[in-house]
Write a protein that holds these residues in place. Structure first.
Motif: not given
Length: 284
Positions: A243-265
């Motif tokens: 989450t930090k390395k992707l520049g999302f700071k502590e916005d873990y929900d943003r990482f959850y949404n990104l990861f799940i979308k990338e798996v589905r895509d």
């Protein structure tokens, strides 16, 4: 994790219609997601179908691990179920489905011929859970856009007869889920692929499941997609770090949404969540 319950009224009605329409079809087409050949089956409908001849179609085969798909096709064939793996977006789908249907019903067709009855058209009913790709398959078989296509569960809500060609007529049905998922693992698999609405399961649980699965089965994919990911760490630690390395700071929900979308895509490549022989599948 709490038992997941999701059973809209139109699905209850569709279940009754499936039962009533069985007598009008020669065989039942069970459509599953090739990434979830077992978990995307509705056990409630399997009971309703009973001994009716079945054609098992593993759809979205282009998104699934090819070696796993072959294992599943072999498994279902060994159970006496005619099985076909397809990508319903391909032009060849119509011929593949029609030819396989004729093979399935060859004995019945021959018996009718022996009695002087020519059966030109086979009738089938397509059943499956939401987001398994039924609408795309129906449109392909019909040769035109008839069914509504969506990338979210619960798009198709009606039933309709469609003529594919002179050999095949199909009764479409809405995607039907069973009343509740008592197996947490099945719920997580369905959630990761988008078969159930995202509101039904916490995204952090789905992400943790997905990361653990890819670490165990396809670790190189994670390393290639997420540079600097340290798979030796515990998954919660990996989530915080990425989450930090992707520049999302502590916005873990943003990482959850990104990861799940990338798996589905398919950004992490092809994968199959159900493995032949897994205890979680065959003992339910």
């Amino acid at each position: 994790m709490a038992i997941i319950q999701w059973f809209p009224g139109h699905m209850s009605k569709a279940r009754r219609q499936v039962q009533e329409n069985l007598k009008h079809v020669d065989f039942v087409t069970i459509l599953v997601d090739a990434r979830l050949p077992l978990s995307s089956q509705n056990p409630m409908l399997t009971k309703i179908v009973g001994d009716k001849p079945k054609l098992m179609i593993l759809n979205k085969a282009d998104l699934a691990d090819q070696s796993r798909t072959k294992e599943w096709c072999h498994f279902y064939e060994s159970q006496g179920i005619k099985t076909l793996a397809i990508n319903s977006k391909e032009q060849a789908t119509v011929k593949k489905v029609t030819d396989t249907a004729k093979q399935l019903m060859a004995e019945k067709i021959q018996k009718l011929r022996d009695r002087g009855i020519q059966k030109e058209t086979l009738r089938t009913m397509i059943i499956g859970i939401p987001n398994a790709g039924k609408s795309t398959l129906m449109n392909r078989l019909a040769g035109k856009k008839i069914a509504v296509v969506g990338n979210k569960p619960g798009v198709t809500k009606g039933q309709q007869w469609l003529k594919s060609n002179k050999d095949l007529e199909i009764l479409d049905t809405p995607g039907i889920l069973w009343p509740k998922f008592e197996d947490d693992l099945v719920g997580l698999k369905l959630a990761l692929t988008g078969a159930i609405k995202d509101q039904l399961l916490p995204l952090d649980e789905v992400t943790i499941f997905g990361l653990n699965f890819f670490i165990e089965n396809y670790p190189q994919r994670l390393k290639e997609r997420y540079k600097g990911i340290e798979l030796e760490n515990e998954v919660p630690e990996i989530i915080m770090d990425m989450t930090k390395k992707l520049g999302f700071k502590e916005d873990y929900d943003r990482f959850y949404n990104l990861f799940i979308k990338e798996v589905r895509d398919g950004k992490l490549g092809v994968y199959t969540l159900d493995h032949v022989g897994d205890d979680d599948g065959f003992n339910n």
